[in-house]
Design a protein around this motif. Structure first.
Motif, PDB file in Angstrom:
ATOM      1  N   ALA A   1       0.808  -1.215   0.000  1.00 17.89           N
ATOM      2  CA  ALA A   1       0.000   0.000   0.000  1.00 17.89           C
ATOM      3  C   ALA A   1       0.842   1.267   0.000  1.00 17.89           C
ATOM      4  N   VAL A   2       2.132   1.178   0.313  1.00 18.70           N
ATOM      5  CA  VAL A   2       2.960   2.389   0.361  1.00 18.70           C
ATOM      6  C   VAL A   2       3.072   3.034  -1.018  1.00 18.70           C
ATOM      7  N   PRO A   3       3.510   2.311  -2.063  1.00 20.69           N
ATOM      8  CA  PRO A   3       3.532   2.966  -3.378  1.00 20.69           C
ATOM      9  C   PRO A   3       2.143   3.338  -3.881  1.00 20.69           C
ATOM     10  N   MET A   4       1.129   2.539  -3.539  1.00 20.45           N
ATOM     11  CA  MET A   4      -0.225   2.867  -3.964  1.00 20.45           C
ATOM     12  C   MET A   4      -0.685   4.188  -3.344  1.00 20.45           C
ATOM     13  N   TYR A   5      -0.504   4.315  -2.030  1.00 25.10           N
ATOM     14  CA  TYR A   5      -0.971   5.536  -1.379  1.00 25.10           C
ATOM     15  C   TYR A   5      -0.173   6.747  -1.857  1.00 25.10           C
ATOM     16  N   THR A   6       1.116   6.577  -2.050  1.00 24.52           N
ATOM     17  CA  THR A   6       1.938   7.669  -2.561  1.00 24.52           C
ATOM     18  C   THR A   6       1.397   8.178  -3.894  1.00 24.52           C
ATOM     19  N   GLY A   7       1.036   7.253  -4.781  1.00 28.63           N
ATOM     20  CA  GLY A   7       0.489   7.640  -6.078  1.00 28.63           C
ATOM     21  C   GLY A   7      -0.877   8.290  -5.971  1.00 28.63           C
ATOM     22  N   LEU A   8      -1.720   7.758  -5.087  1.00 30.40           N
ATOM     23  CA  LEU A   8      -3.052   8.336  -4.909  1.00 30.40           C
ATOM     24  C   LEU A   8      -2.968   9.769  -4.390  1.00 30.40           C
ATOM     25  N   VAL A   9      -2.084   9.987  -3.432  1.00 31.04           N
ATOM     26  CA  VAL A   9      -1.916  11.330  -2.885  1.00 31.04           C
ATOM     27  C   VAL A   9      -1.375  12.271  -3.964  1.00 31.04           C
ATOM     28  N   ARG A  10      -0.393  11.810  -4.703  1.00 25.14           N
ATOM     29  CA  ARG A  10       0.207  12.650  -5.763  1.00 25.14           C
ATOM     30  C   ARG A  10      -0.816  13.032  -6.833  1.00 25.14           C
ATOM     31  N   ASP A  11      -1.666  12.078  -7.212  1.00 25.14           N
ATOM     32  CA  ASP A  11      -2.580  12.281  -8.337  1.00 25.14           C
ATOM     33  C   ASP A  11      -3.967  12.754  -7.924  1.00 25.14           C
ATOM     34  N   GLY A  12      -4.203  12.879  -6.625  1.00 21.82           N
ATOM     35  CA  GLY A  12      -5.532  13.278  -6.174  1.00 21.82           C
ATOM     36  C   GLY A  12      -6.556  12.174  -6.272  1.00 21.82           C
ATOM     37  N   GLY A  13      -6.113  10.923  -6.285  1.00 21.81           N
ATOM     38  CA  GLY A  13      -7.035   9.797  -6.351  1.00 21.81           C
ATOM     39  C   GLY A  13      -6.724   8.883  -7.514  1.00 21.81           C
ATOM     40  N   VAL A  14      -7.683   8.031  -7.856  1.00 26.02           N
ATOM     41  CA  VAL A  14      -7.522   7.096  -8.970  1.00 26.02           C
ATOM     42  C   VAL A  14      -7.819   7.828 -10.278  1.00 26.02           C
ATOM     43  N   PRO A  15      -7.315   7.338 -11.403  1.00 23.19           N
ATOM     44  CA  PRO A  15      -7.624   7.984 -12.686  1.00 23.19           C
ATOM     45  C   PRO A  15      -9.095   7.834 -13.037  1.00 23.19           C
ATOM     46  N   GLY A  16      -9.566   8.695 -13.934  1.00 19.82           N
ATOM     47  CA  GLY A  16     -10.982   8.733 -14.282  1.00 19.82           C
ATOM     48  C   GLY A  16     -11.522   7.444 -14.835  1.00 19.82           C
TER      49      GLY A  16
END
Length: 438
Positions: free
Chosen positions: A394-409
């Protein structure tokens, strides 16, 4: 915080599920916008569960009396490792770091506060702010001093004024750091645990609720006197089907003094799996049903109950058994992305969302046991004297979610919404949420 009894009221009230309705379903959307720049991403922890070096309290006594499974030891030793854990949170890119200010630590004797203990919290809060995060401070996360135990704890009317005396000192010291505030963590579960472990006679349940509400309402006014514009809540542990009947007892007493609605959401249940949350009651939290779309229903319920008020997911996460794969095959990174999808759906449907905290930054003492693991970083307290923090998927997942403002459209959750969720009540049967484009 999370505990095997988090959903303890569920078993005795599950029969009410079919008549409980707390939400209306959301409209379908064909694409998801990211959560905006004002949305707060965070991580959560509590004092007693992570700090170690625990002073005399109701919980050290419950442990010493053999009322729980595992010894406390020094938990994950946040007292001495706070800088590295705060650094890990900063590396995730989050905005908010939730901690507790432990009453038992800062006031070891009646009328006497420990300046060295306050210097520890000074350092922690300074580190959080220096790392670019805002502190979220919890005044009461189910732990109170041993000297308060000696006079009966929340059974004694003296408890409210003693609680307030300490809370005022904490607020006066830290209001200048512009924290978010949580007064009392999950009051319903707090009361249930005090009854379960012997800190409160069962007939005094209404008394403790009333005293907690008095404490919240009074310190709310004090916080606003010291910190104009403060944001204050008392977070609720969302209980499928019967949330209003259970947590509403407390919330109705403090409704006028909640600047934002703090929601903790973990488990779900449905007509096809009505006892899906029983694992949380028996201590086998990793077997409880995870229902990510339930977070949408929980948000909808409180958007309806408190129109316009900001909604903050103060706690949400996944338990595993000693870090092993879950029996249902759900991975922490997938659940995290699926959950954020439904949060974005809630935002797209007009709910006033303020923030999300993952529980927890590291594994910790889950109120009697080290077996349930919720951490972004796992720690083997009972077998690893070094208390090494090891990143989960979950560490890389959460890092990406925070960076991108969530999941892609175009993201599609890994699990389909279940029919007739008990989190959503009758509305989830009549007009359930659906995956966009599905």
């Amino acid at each position: 915080m999370t505990v095997a009894t988090r959903l303890a009221p569920l078993l005795c009230t599950l029969s009410l599920a079919l008549v409980a309705s707390s939400a209306t379903a959301g409209a379908r959307t064909d694409g998801l916008a990211p959560l905006g720049p004002d949305f707060l991403w965070g991580v959560a922890s509590s004092g007693f569960q992570s700090e170690g070096s625990a002073p005399d309290s109701n919980w050290t006594r419950y442990i010493a009396e053999g009322r729980v499974e595992d010894p406390y030891l020094d938990s994950v030793d946040f007292v001495h490792r706070h800088a590295e854990d705060i650094g890990r949170a900063a590396d995730l890119g989050v905005d908010t770091y939730r901690i507790g200010i432990e009453w038992a630590r800062v006031q070891p004797h009646p009328g006497q506060w420990d300046e060295a203990a306050f210097r520890f919290y000074d350092a922690v809060i300074d580190e959080i702010r220096a790392a670019g995060m805002r502190p979220m401070l919890t005044l009461d996360h189910w732990v109170y001093p041993g000297w308060a135990v000696d006079y009966g704890g929340w059974s004694n009317p003296r408890m409210v004024e003693d609680w307030l005396a300490n809370a005022r000192v904490v607020v006066d010291r830290y209001s200048g750091t512009d924290p978010l505030w949580v007064t009392v963590n999950e009051p319903t579960v707090y009361v249930a645990n005090e009854i379960r472990y012997g800190g409160l006679p069962a007939p005094e349940l209404p008394t403790m609720f009333g005293r907690l509400a008095d404490a919240h309402n009074t310190i709310y006014d004090h916080i606003h006197d010291r910190q104009p514009g403060a944001m204050v809540t008392s977070n609720t542990a969302y209980i499928p089907a019967v949330e209003d009947a259970v947590d509403g007892v407390f919330l109705d007493l403090v409704a006028d003094r909640l600047d934002y609605i703090g929601i903790d959401y973990y488990y779900g249940a449905s007509l096809g799996d009505p006892f899906g949350a029983v694992g949380a009651l028996t201590g086998q939290m990793w077997t409880a049903t995870l229902q990510p779309e339930g977070i949408y229903y929980a948000l909808r319920f409180y958007a309806d109950k408190f129109p316009g008020r900001p909604l903050y997911i103060v706690e949400n996460g996944m338990p595993t058994e000693n870090g092993a794969a879950r029996p249902d095959g759900y991975r922490r990174d997938d659940l995290l992305a699926d959950t954020v999808y439904w949060i974005q759906r809630a935002a797209a449907d007009g709910m006033n969302l303020m923030g999300y905290n993952y529980w927890s930054i590291t594994d910790n003492y889950e109120w009697g046991s080290y077996t349930p693991r919720f951490g972004l970083y796992t720690v083997d307290v009972l077998t690893d004297p070094s208390l090494t923090r090891r990143p989960t998927d979950a560490v890389p997942m959460y890092t990406g979610l925070v960076r991108d403002g969530g999941v892609p459209g175009h993201y599609r959750p890994t699990r389909e919404p279940v029919p007739c969720s008990l989190v959503g009540g009758a509305a989830s049967c009549l007009d359930p949420v659906e995956i966009a484009g599905g």
